[in-house]
Design a protein around this motif. Structure first.
Motif, short mmCIF file in Angstrom:
data_model
loop_
_atom_site.label_atom_id
_atom_site.label_comp_id
_atom_site.label_asym_id
_atom_site.label_seq_id
_atom_site.Cartn_x
_atom_site.Cartn_y
_atom_site.Cartn_z
N ASN A 1 13.49 1.75 -7.66
CA ASN A 1 12.09 1.34 -7.65
C ASN A 1 11.52 1.25 -6.24
N SER B 1 -0.93 -3.58 -0.24
CA SER B 1 -1.40 -2.22 -0.42
C SER B 1 -2.72 -1.96 0.30
N THR C 1 4.70 -2.28 -7.51
CA THR C 1 6.02 -1.68 -7.66
C THR C 1 5.95 -0.50 -8.61
N ASP D 1 8.10 2.15 -10.79
CA ASP D 1 9.43 2.20 -11.40
C ASP D 1 9.96 3.63 -11.50
N ASN E 1 19.37 -1.94 -0.09
CA ASN E 1 17.94 -1.76 -0.17
C ASN E 1 17.39 -1.40 1.21
N THR F 1 3.97 -3.26 -0.23
CA THR F 1 3.48 -4.62 0.04
C THR F 1 2.13 -4.54 0.74
N THR G 1 8.41 -0.34 -3.84
CA THR G 1 7.41 -1.39 -3.73
C THR G 1 6.57 -1.20 -2.47
N TYR H 1 6.71 -0.48 3.02
CA TYR H 1 7.43 0.16 1.92
C TYR H 1 8.83 -0.41 1.80
N SER H 2 9.28 -0.61 0.57
CA SER H 2 10.67 -1.00 0.34
C SER H 2 11.16 -0.35 -0.94
N TRP H 3 12.46 -0.13 -0.98
CA TRP H 3 13.08 0.54 -2.12
C TRP H 3 14.25 -0.29 -2.61
N ASN H 4 14.34 -0.44 -3.92
CA ASN H 4 15.40 -1.21 -4.56
C ASN H 4 16.22 -0.28 -5.43
N ASP I 1 0.52 -6.45 -3.91
CA ASP I 1 1.80 -5.75 -3.90
C ASP I 1 1.91 -4.96 -5.20
#
Lengths: 115, 115
Positions: free
Chosen positions: A76, A82, A20, A22, A58, A80, A78, A64-67, A18
């Motif tokens: 940010n 990859s 992330t 920034d 979120n 998962t 991320t 794909y995920s976004w925070n 994984d």
């Protein structure tokens, strides 16, 4: 003035890890948009996501995920599990909601996924 | 053709040459943009056109001359360029200002080398 900072110039990980990316932004606007774009070696920027500043939920799309954290002005990204195909330069960007809606880009993070 | 197309994909020119870059969007958008991407620099916005009218010139030298004959086509005319103008030139389009949807869709870019 608007500004986007991507402090990580390059990241290299092994496949299936994984990772992330920034993104920290500065703006005086109370409403704004945030974006992530992917630029593979072919050069074309591929739109990934747009987030409105009043929507702090979120988001997850597959791996794909976004925070989005408005309190810390961060957005940010991320990935998962990859994959090699994720190797690219990733750009975070900011724009105003009204007016010319110009995009202000960060300097980009070059992500390399090694097999 | 779909999306945003750019021609040529690669261009090599001497400092005394005159050449033009072409961008065409097939998305029904009303705004078009030129960006410059140099090595290790953030994407720089050069020009913005909304409904064929230039609304932004980001202090670009006069050796770059944009032209937007209609909402679907955008040109960048080049003359007496310098070696430091060598870069990837990206075209983008979006629905337009004050539409609430400013996602920009990018073409593949023209890789320009000035000798």
């Amino acid at each position: 003035a608007q500004k986007v900072t991507q402090a990580q110039t390059e990241i290299s990980v092994v496949e299936k890890e994984d990772v992330t990316l920034d993104c920290v932004y500065e703006t005086r606007d109370t409403t704004y948009y945030l974006f992530w774009y992917k630029q593979p070696p072919s050069g074309e920027l591929v739109f990934l996501i747009r987030r409105n500043s009043f929507d702090e939920q979120n988001e997850i799309s597959g791996r794909y995920s976004w925070n989005f954290q408005k309190s810390t002005s961060s957005f940010n990204f991320t990935i998962t599990a990859s994959q090699v195909v994720d190797s690219a330069v990733y750009f975070c960007a900011l724009s105003e909601v009204r007016g010319a809606q110009k995009l202000v880009f960060g300097q980009g993070t070059r992500l390399t996924i090694n097999p | 053709e779909t999306g945003v197309t750019q021609t040529p994909r690669h261009l090599v020119m001497g400092m005394t040459n005159k050449k033009s870059l072409k961008c065409e969007q097939h998305l029904g958008h009303n705004a078009m943009y030129w960006y410059k991407q140099s090595a290790k620099k953030p994407l720089e916005l050069m020009f913005v056109y909304n409904f064929k009218e230039q609304t932004e010139n980001n202090s670009v030298p006069s050796r770059f001359s944009p032209e937007c004959p209609n909402s679907s086509h955008l040109f960048l005319h080049l003359h007496t360029l310098q070696p430091e103008d060598s870069a990837l030139y990206l075209c983008a389009s979006s629905q337009g200002p004050n539409t609430g949807n400013n996602e920009q869709f990018f073409g593949p870019g023209t890789r320009l080398t000035v000798l």
